[in-house]
Structures are given as structure tokens and as C-alpha cells.
Design an enzyme around this catalytic site. Structure first.
Site, PDB file in Angstrom:
ATOM      1  N   HIS A 174       0.865  -1.186   0.000  1.00  0.00           N
ATOM      2  CA  HIS A 174       0.000   0.000   0.000  1.00  0.00           C
ATOM      3  C   HIS A 174       0.896   1.228   0.000  1.00  0.00           C
ATOM      4  O   HIS A 174       1.673   1.458   0.930  1.00  0.00           O
ATOM      5  CB  HIS A 174      -0.939  -0.004   1.201  1.00  0.00           C
ATOM      6  CG  HIS A 174      -2.051  -0.996   1.071  1.00  0.00           C
ATOM      7  ND1 HIS A 174      -2.588  -1.662   2.152  1.00  0.00           N
ATOM      8  CD2 HIS A 174      -2.732  -1.428  -0.020  1.00  0.00           C
ATOM      9  CE1 HIS A 174      -3.556  -2.472   1.726  1.00  0.00           C
ATOM     10  NE2 HIS A 174      -3.655  -2.340   0.417  1.00  0.00           N
ATOM     11  N   GLU A 177       1.725   3.905   2.973  1.00  0.00           N
ATOM     12  CA  GLU A 177       2.187   3.432   4.272  1.00  0.00           C
ATOM     13  C   GLU A 177       3.708   3.575   4.346  1.00  0.00           C
ATOM     14  O   GLU A 177       4.454   2.597   4.359  1.00  0.00           O
ATOM     15  CB  GLU A 177       1.697   2.004   4.498  1.00  0.00           C
ATOM     16  CG  GLU A 177       0.168   1.941   4.553  1.00  0.00           C
ATOM     17  CD  GLU A 177      -0.408   0.535   4.556  1.00  0.00           C
ATOM     18  OE1 GLU A 177       0.377  -0.439   4.675  1.00  0.00           O
ATOM     19  OE2 GLU A 177      -1.639   0.400   4.426  1.00  0.00           O
ATOM     20  N   HIS A 299       2.588  -3.740   7.000  1.00  0.00           N
ATOM     21  CA  HIS A 299       1.581  -2.724   6.694  1.00  0.00           C
ATOM     22  C   HIS A 299       1.582  -1.694   7.820  1.00  0.00           C
ATOM     23  O   HIS A 299       2.310  -1.810   8.800  1.00  0.00           O
ATOM     24  CB  HIS A 299       0.194  -3.359   6.576  1.00  0.00           C
ATOM     25  CG  HIS A 299      -0.034  -4.127   5.319  1.00  0.00           C
ATOM     26  ND1 HIS A 299      -0.876  -3.706   4.323  1.00  0.00           N
ATOM     27  CD2 HIS A 299       0.492  -5.309   4.884  1.00  0.00           C
ATOM     28  CE1 HIS A 299      -0.881  -4.582   3.331  1.00  0.00           C
ATOM     29  NE2 HIS A 299      -0.052  -5.569   3.656  1.00  0.00           N
ATOM     30  N   GLU A 375       1.007  -5.119  11.222  1.00  0.00           N
ATOM     31  CA  GLU A 375       0.465  -3.771  11.071  1.00  0.00           C
ATOM     32  C   GLU A 375       1.223  -2.879  12.050  1.00  0.00           C
ATOM     33  O   GLU A 375       1.045  -2.979  13.263  1.00  0.00           O
ATOM     34  CB  GLU A 375      -1.034  -3.747  11.374  1.00  0.00           C
ATOM     35  CG  GLU A 375      -1.901  -4.419  10.324  1.00  0.00           C
ATOM     36  CD  GLU A 375      -2.280  -3.458   9.204  1.00  0.00           C
ATOM     37  OE1 GLU A 375      -1.947  -2.245   9.307  1.00  0.00           O
ATOM     38  OE2 GLU A 375      -2.905  -3.910   8.231  1.00  0.00           O
TER      39      GLU A 375
END
Length: 412
Positions: A174, A177, A299, A375
Site C-alpha cells: 500500500h 504506508e 503494513h 500492522e
């Protein structure tokens, strides 16, 4: 029907022009609270009218970024749906200015600033030259705009003639990020330069293949045009670009957590599985690697550790081992800065259901035993550049804890 819904409103498309960087001047980030059904309804309504650069819904709370021209409509909508709202960022352009103002140490690559894709690739090439005896620049695929997906292979020599198990690290899928490529390059630097026996042992035990940005077009776009861009940069319709590359893999494609609208700013899953050249070529590269023991994705910024499968609460055959190993990883990480992560668990259990992700495809298609998604920390995809090292040190220790326990359980 409420009069509110019969007003026809045209909001200008807020994409940056072909030559301008989108400033996000006076864009606000709101926190809104209420029941999840109404939160979903308001986001569906707002997305039908304009681009919403960022929103996240979970646990009867949402965060959403609102353009200044949409502010009054948003306020009316929150009143209509009986939602409580609070401004948590008054002007997002100030955050962007902070990120771009990071301190750089002359021409040397550092972890007090964020770099564009050319800077990151320059670092990888430089490391492959400095440590040429045991590192190699590798190409994991290509992008829509013709960039290579570059990674660094780290494989130190051993006294015995044996093929090492591979740890594959994917980062930056992504585009917005930013902390993930920064943290991944920090970890590379730790593997290459640290004298800590725990880290050198970790380096020597495996072959590492580490890719800081597997969506290089999107990442570069966040630096040059639109800081909040998430997707690839392929032509998805006459007016719109890109697909979410972490909804585009060929595992349960198109089922949960996706959009079928090519103009959806966040979740368009592509026209079909592997429609994006980035996911198509990277998956082929991964599938051709033998003896991958671990696949790790980074992420931001939910601060949790996830295991397969992301769209199901059903567990993998070695789920108990994954949880035990994951807990060890988080315990090691917590010792660095005292930060607790949620999990380990599936995304469907502690985040939201999402289909078509890389982690799930790797587990399902390749039967890779150790598969995790970290994450990292942050808020609305921001992390101060002056504190990159904090997460870099956490991740380094998380990897030490992960593989210490994995080896204890016979996975090495």
C-alpha cells in the site's frame, strides 16, 4: 426521503493535476462515533459523492479525512445519522510538511527522513556493492510504469554445504504506508551491520529476500503527486487509475473488503485476479522460490499482528503454533518501547474481513508454514521521520523473537 438526500451535489475530483503535488491544505481528519451500521451508511454516502482519501471503521468508531469543500455536507450527514464527530487533525498539509522536512545526513541514506523510490533503490544497490560477497540485488517483478520491483538477497556463507530456508519480506504494497519501506530498510541495515549476536545469528541462519516497496509506482506517486494514494497506477477506467494490490491476489478474490468501482480510492480489487502486473509478476517470482519457510508482510497502521486467513475465522492447520510464535515476537517487540500490539489473530477476528491479499495466497497456494502480516504503529498513515528508528528497533526484535520461537518448535 430526507431532503438531505435529494440535493444533487457535484464535488470536483480532487486528484492532483499532472504537474502539481496535492497539498491537502485544510483537509481535516475527523473521529466519528456511533453504531457500525450508520458509520457504514455515511461512508457509502460520502464515497458516492466524492473521493474520500482515507477512512477506517472499526469498533463503533471511524476516522475519515474530509476535503474542505465537503465539510458542510459531512457535518449535515453526521447529524442525520446521529453520529458524534470530533476533529483530530485540523490541516493535514502540516503533517505532510513535517514528513518532507525530515533530517538527511548529506548524501548518506538515513532513518530520520523518508525517501522516494529512487532513494530506496539507491540504498539497495549500494548495499549490494558494499556487501557483494553475501548480498545480491534481485528483481521480483515489474510495475505498470516500467519500474523493477527490487529487493535485496542476503545469504552469508556457511561452513557446511546446505541450502538455507528462505525468509521473504514484502513491504510497501500500500503506497501511502511510508513507515513500512523505512522500517524494512532499517531492518536490512541491522542484518548487514549489527554486531549483536542475536541479530547476526538470525542473519546467518536463513537466506533473506527483502523487498521494501512492491508497489513502486504507487509509492513514487505518493512522493510526487498525492501523499494519500494507496493503489497501483494502472489505467483502471477512462478517468481513474489503479487497483488495491492487496486485494488483487488469486485467493478468494473479490469476496470481502473490496470495491468493484474502478474509481474507488481505496479498495478497487482490479478487473480480475492478478490484473495488476505488480501482483502477477511478484507472485510468479515467489512461486519459483524453493524452500520458503516464512513470508512476512509489513503494513500500517493498526498496531497488530495478523495470521491467515484474512477473510475467515476458520484457522489454519498450524494456527496454534502461529499464535505461540507470534506472541513471542510481540513480547520481544514490547520490550523495546513498551508498545503493545493486538493479536496475533486473523484479520476477520480483530480487524475486518478482506479477500485477495498476498499473505493468504502464499499460505494457500504455496503452503508456506510461517505467514504473518505486521500492522505497524502510526495514525492516518503518518509516523514522524525523526522516530523511524523506534519502529525499526521494534521490528528487529520482533524478528528475533519470531524465529527464536519458530526454531524452538522445529520450523528452522
Amino acid at each position: 426521503m430526507s431532503p438531505f438526500f435529494i440535493i444533487f451535489v457535484v464535488i470536483p475530483l480532487s486528484y492532483a493535476t499532472f504537474h502539481d503535488f496535492k497539498s491537502y491544505k485544510d483537509y481535516k481528519v475527523y473521529s466519528i462515533e456511533g453504531n457500525n451500521e450508520n458509520l457504514s451508511k455515511i461512508m457509502e454516502f460520502l464515497n458516492s459523492m466524492a473521493e474520500i482519501p482515507f477512512y477506517d471503521i472499526r469498533n463503533s468508531r471511524a476516522e475519515v479525512m474530509i476535503a474542505p469543500e465537503l465539510d458542510s455536507i459531512f457535518s449535515n450527514a453526521t447529524d442525520l445519522f446521529r453520529l458524534k464527530k470530533k476533529i483530530i487533525v485540523n490541516d493535514y498539509s502540516e503533517i505532510i510538511a513535517e514528513e518532507k522536512g525530515g533530517s538527511r545526513k548529506d548524501s548518506q541514506f538515513s532513518w530520520t527522513a523518508y525517501y522516494d523510490i529512487d532513494g530506496i533503490y539507491g540504498y539497495l544497490k549500494n548495499m549490494s556493492t558494499i556487501y557483494s560477497n553475501w548480498t545480491e540485488l534481485v528483481e521480483g517483478g515489474q510495475s505498470y510504469e516500467g519500474r523493477k520491483i527490487l529487493g535485496l538477497r542476503i545469504n552469508t556463507p556457511t561452513d557446511v554445504d546446505k541450502v538455507k530456508n528462505i525468509v521473504f519480506i514484502e513491504s510497501g504494497i500500500h503506497a501511502r504506508e511510508w513507515i513500512t519501506p523505512a522500517t524494512t530498510t532499517y531492518f536490512i541495515n541491522q542484518l548487514l551491520t549489527s554486531t549483536d549476536p542475536a541479530i547476526t545469528s538470525l542473519r546467518d541462519q536463513f537466506e533473506w529476500q527483502i523487498f521494501p516497496s512492491v508497489n513502486p509506482d504507487g509509492y513514487q506517486y505518493t512522493h510526487k503527486r498525492d501523499r494519500m494514494w494507496r493503489k497501483t497506477r494502472s489505467k483502471s477506467s477512462f478517468f481513474c487509475h489503479g487497483a488495491d494490490p492487496n486485494r488483487n491476489w488469486d485467493y478468494n478474490w473479490g469476496q470481502y473488503g473490496i470495491s468493484t468501482d474502478p474509481c474507488n480510492y481505496q479498495l478497487y480489487a482490479g478487473s480480475q485476479p492478478f490484473s495488476e502486473v505488480e501482483t502477477r509478476t511478484l507472485s510468479k517470482y515467489i512461486a519459483e522460490l524453493d524452500n520458503i519457510v516464512a513470508y512476512i508482510a509489513f503494513h500500517a497502521d493498526a498496531q497488530m499482528l495478523l495470521v491467515p486467513y484474512s477473510d475467515s475465522v476458520e484457522h489454519t492447520s498450524n494456527y496454534d503454533d502461529l499464535i505461540k510464535i507470534g506472541k513471542s515476537s510481540l513480547e520481544y517487540g514490547e520490550k523495546v518501547n513498551g508498545e503493545k500490539y493486538d493479536g496475533p489473530a486473523t484479520a476477520a477476528e480483530i480487524l475486518y474481513k478482506a479477500s485477495g491479499g498476498s499473505m493468504d495466497w502464499v499460505r494457500n497456494q504455496l503452503a508456506t508454514p510461517l505467514v504473518y502480516t505486521y500492522e505497524l504503529r502510526g495514525t492516518y498513515f503518518h509516523w514522524p521521520p525523526s522516530k523511524i528508528f523506534e519502529q525499526g528497533d521494534e521490528v528487529t526484535q520482533m524478528m528475533v523473537g519470531l524465529f527464536n520461537e519458530a526454531c524452538n518448535l522445529g520450523y528452522c
